[in-house]
Design a protein around this motif. Structure first.
Motif, PDB file in Angstrom:
ATOM      1  N   TRP A  60      -1.272   8.564  -3.323  1.00 52.96           N
ATOM      2  CA  TRP A  60      -2.436   7.783  -2.567  1.00 52.96           C
ATOM      3  C   TRP A  60      -2.210   6.360  -2.735  1.00 52.96           C
ATOM      4  O   TRP A  60      -2.226   5.630  -1.621  1.00 52.96           O
ATOM      5  N   ASN A  61      -2.171   5.717  -3.831  1.00 53.37           N
ATOM      6  CA  ASN A  61      -2.193   4.181  -4.089  1.00 53.37           C
ATOM      7  C   ASN A  61      -0.955   3.800  -3.004  1.00 53.37           C
ATOM      8  O   ASN A  61      -1.012   2.429  -2.555  1.00 53.37           O
ATOM      9  N   LYS A  62       0.123   4.567  -3.147  1.00 48.97           N
ATOM     10  CA  LYS A  62       1.311   3.684  -2.495  1.00 48.97           C
ATOM     11  C   LYS A  62       1.191   4.346  -0.938  1.00 48.97           C
ATOM     12  O   LYS A  62       1.600   3.420   0.057  1.00 48.97           O
ATOM     13  N   LEU A  63       0.833   5.301  -0.609  1.00 52.77           N
ATOM     14  CA  LEU A  63       0.799   5.831   0.873  1.00 52.77           C
ATOM     15  C   LEU A  63      -0.032   5.183   1.798  1.00 52.77           C
ATOM     16  O   LEU A  63       0.374   4.623   3.033  1.00 52.77           O
ATOM     17  N   HIS A  64      -1.205   4.765   1.283  1.00 47.87           N
ATOM     18  CA  HIS A  64      -2.081   4.067   2.072  1.00 47.87           C
ATOM     19  C   HIS A  64      -1.502   2.771   2.444  1.00 47.87           C
ATOM     20  O   HIS A  64      -1.775   2.309   3.518  1.00 47.87           O
ATOM     21  N   LEU A  65      -0.885   1.952   1.517  1.00 47.95           N
ATOM     22  CA  LEU A  65      -0.186   0.671   1.740  1.00 47.95           C
ATOM     23  C   LEU A  65       0.898   0.952   2.943  1.00 47.95           C
ATOM     24  O   LEU A  65       1.105   0.061   3.889  1.00 47.95           O
ATOM     25  N   GLN A  66       1.847   1.933   2.812  1.00 49.55           N
ATOM     26  CA  GLN A  66       3.115   2.378   3.552  1.00 49.55           C
ATOM     27  C   GLN A  66       2.367   2.365   5.007  1.00 49.55           C
ATOM     28  O   GLN A  66       2.909   1.777   5.783  1.00 49.55           O
ATOM     29  N   HIS A  90      -6.146   0.829  10.595  1.00 53.06           N
ATOM     30  CA  HIS A  90      -4.518   1.056  10.905  1.00 53.06           C
ATOM     31  C   HIS A  90      -4.781   2.566  10.668  1.00 53.06           C
ATOM     32  O   HIS A  90      -4.086   3.309  11.203  1.00 53.06           O
ATOM     33  N   ILE A  91      -5.096   2.874   9.395  1.00 55.18           N
ATOM     34  CA  ILE A  91      -4.970   4.400   8.842  1.00 55.18           C
ATOM     35  C   ILE A  91      -5.769   5.454   9.720  1.00 55.18           C
ATOM     36  O   ILE A  91      -5.263   6.090   9.767  1.00 55.18           O
ATOM     37  N   HIS A  92      -6.770   4.953  10.196  1.00 53.14           N
ATOM     38  CA  HIS A  92      -7.607   5.559  10.939  1.00 53.14           C
ATOM     39  C   HIS A  92      -7.100   5.967  12.070  1.00 53.14           C
ATOM     40  O   HIS A  92      -7.045   7.129  12.507  1.00 53.14           O
ATOM     41  N   ARG A  93      -6.468   4.889  12.789  1.00 56.94           N
ATOM     42  CA  ARG A  93      -6.180   5.252  13.958  1.00 56.94           C
ATOM     43  C   ARG A  93      -4.685   5.859  13.945  1.00 56.94           C
ATOM     44  O   ARG A  93      -4.536   6.686  14.890  1.00 56.94           O
ATOM     45  N   LEU A  94      -4.033   5.671  12.940  1.00 59.20           N
ATOM     46  CA  LEU A  94      -2.533   6.495  13.028  1.00 59.20           C
ATOM     47  C   LEU A  94      -2.771   7.778  12.438  1.00 59.20           C
ATOM     48  O   LEU A  94      -2.028   8.759  13.103  1.00 59.20           O
ATOM     49  N   MET A  95      -3.823   7.952  11.376  1.00 56.72           N
ATOM     50  CA  MET A  95      -3.948   9.514  11.195  1.00 56.72           C
ATOM     51  C   MET A  95      -4.525  10.243  12.309  1.00 56.72           C
ATOM     52  O   MET A  95      -4.277  11.525  12.564  1.00 56.72           O
ATOM     53  N   THR A  96      -5.100   9.618  13.217  1.00 59.96           N
ATOM     54  CA  THR A  96      -5.815  10.183  14.597  1.00 59.96           C
ATOM     55  C   THR A  96      -4.745  10.611  15.248  1.00 59.96           C
ATOM     56  O   THR A  96      -4.579  11.834  15.863  1.00 59.96           O
ATOM     57  N   TYR A 117       3.311   0.307   8.234  1.00 56.58           N
ATOM     58  CA  TYR A 117       3.890   0.751   9.130  1.00 56.58           C
ATOM     59  C   TYR A 117       2.877   0.538  10.655  1.00 56.58           C
ATOM     60  O   TYR A 117       3.611   0.220  11.812  1.00 56.58           O
ATOM     61  N   GLY A 118       1.856   0.621  10.496  1.00 54.93           N
ATOM     62  CA  GLY A 118       0.772   0.404  11.555  1.00 54.93           C
ATOM     63  C   GLY A 118       1.245  -1.101  12.055  1.00 54.93           C
ATOM     64  O   GLY A 118       1.049  -1.470  13.326  1.00 54.93           O
ATOM     65  N   ARG A 119       1.283  -2.078  11.215  1.00 51.33           N
ATOM     66  CA  ARG A 119       1.217  -3.481  11.691  1.00 51.33           C
ATOM     67  C   ARG A 119       2.664  -3.677  12.249  1.00 51.33           C
ATOM     68  O   ARG A 119       2.785  -4.554  13.413  1.00 51.33           O
ATOM     69  N   GLU A 120       3.805  -2.915  11.721  1.00 48.47           N
ATOM     70  CA  GLU A 120       4.985  -3.270  12.259  1.00 48.47           C
ATOM     71  C   GLU A 120       5.485  -2.554  13.450  1.00 48.47           C
ATOM     72  O   GLU A 120       6.161  -2.747  14.391  1.00 48.47           O
TER      73      GLU A 120
END
Length: 206
Positions: free
Chosen positions: A173-179, A141-147, A183-186
């Motif tokens: 970092w610890n909070k943002l990666h979860l956020q 999710h994070i890789h896709r969204l940051m791209t 976001y990606g899922r929702e």
């Protein structure tokens, strides 16, 4: 909009959406967290959370897990993908925790990643969510969204993690990666059309 401005907008909007972020995988301590994360590879967190209550009731400590046969562990996690491999890993992980660490989950990347079934992402989750060390575990999710947000040109999660750590301060970092994961899922699922992905629209609207 510069990369720095895009990163600030992303963080600001995610903070509005998710001022509090729960840890998606149910656990009671660093050991059960590590097991849950190891099980989550190529499986949804929802499915892992359905399976782990019984697994942890039977084998919620390295001592109890090590006493089970691989087939017994596999039976407990059979609904999860790659259950054969994961069952072998969980048994050996428990044995090594007892042999090397007196049954206590270690607090270094090197020691964590030496355990079967524990890659860098799993170790990062344990370090951040289990022990509170600053880490930025990057999933798909994070890789896709940051791209998508043009915050990384990384070809893989390792490069994306490096970029994320360079863009945002360690304190978030610890909070943002979860956020970002939530976001990606929702709002921007991989198989969706992104209609709800308002952050991408805000970043690149003309």
């Amino acid at each position: 909009m510069t990369k720095k401005q895009r990163a600030e907008l992303v963080q600001r909007e995610l903070e509005k959406l998710y001022p509090q972020v729960p840890i998606p995988l149910d656990h009671t301590d660093p050991y059960t967290l590590m097991v849950a994360v190891a099980l989550s590879a190529q499986t949804t967190d929802k499915k892992v959370n359905q399976v782990t209550p019984e697994l942890f009731r039977v084998a919620g400590t390295p001592e109890k897990m090590a006493q089970l046969e691989v087939e017994e562990i596999r039976e407990l996690i059979k609904e999860i993908g790659l259950s054969n491999t994961k069952a072998r890993n969980l048994k050996r992980m428990a044995e090594l925790l007892l042999e090397r660490h007196n049954g206590v989950v270690p607090q270094t990347y090197e020691e964590l990643e030496a355990l079967p079934g524990v890659g860098h992402k799993t170790a990062s989750v344990v370090m951040s969510q289990g022990f509170g060390f600053p880490a930025f575990p990057v999933d798909t999710h994070i890789h896709r969204l940051m791209t998508q947000w043009k915050l990384t040109s990384g070809k893989n999660v390792v490069e994306t993690e490096k970029d994320a750590k360079a863009i945002w301060p360690e304190s978030v970092w610890n909070k943002l990666h979860l956020q970002i994961i939530f976001y990606g899922r929702e709002y921007s699922p991989a198989r969706g059309k992104g209609e709800k992905d308002f952050i991408t629209k805000m970043l690149f609207e003309k």
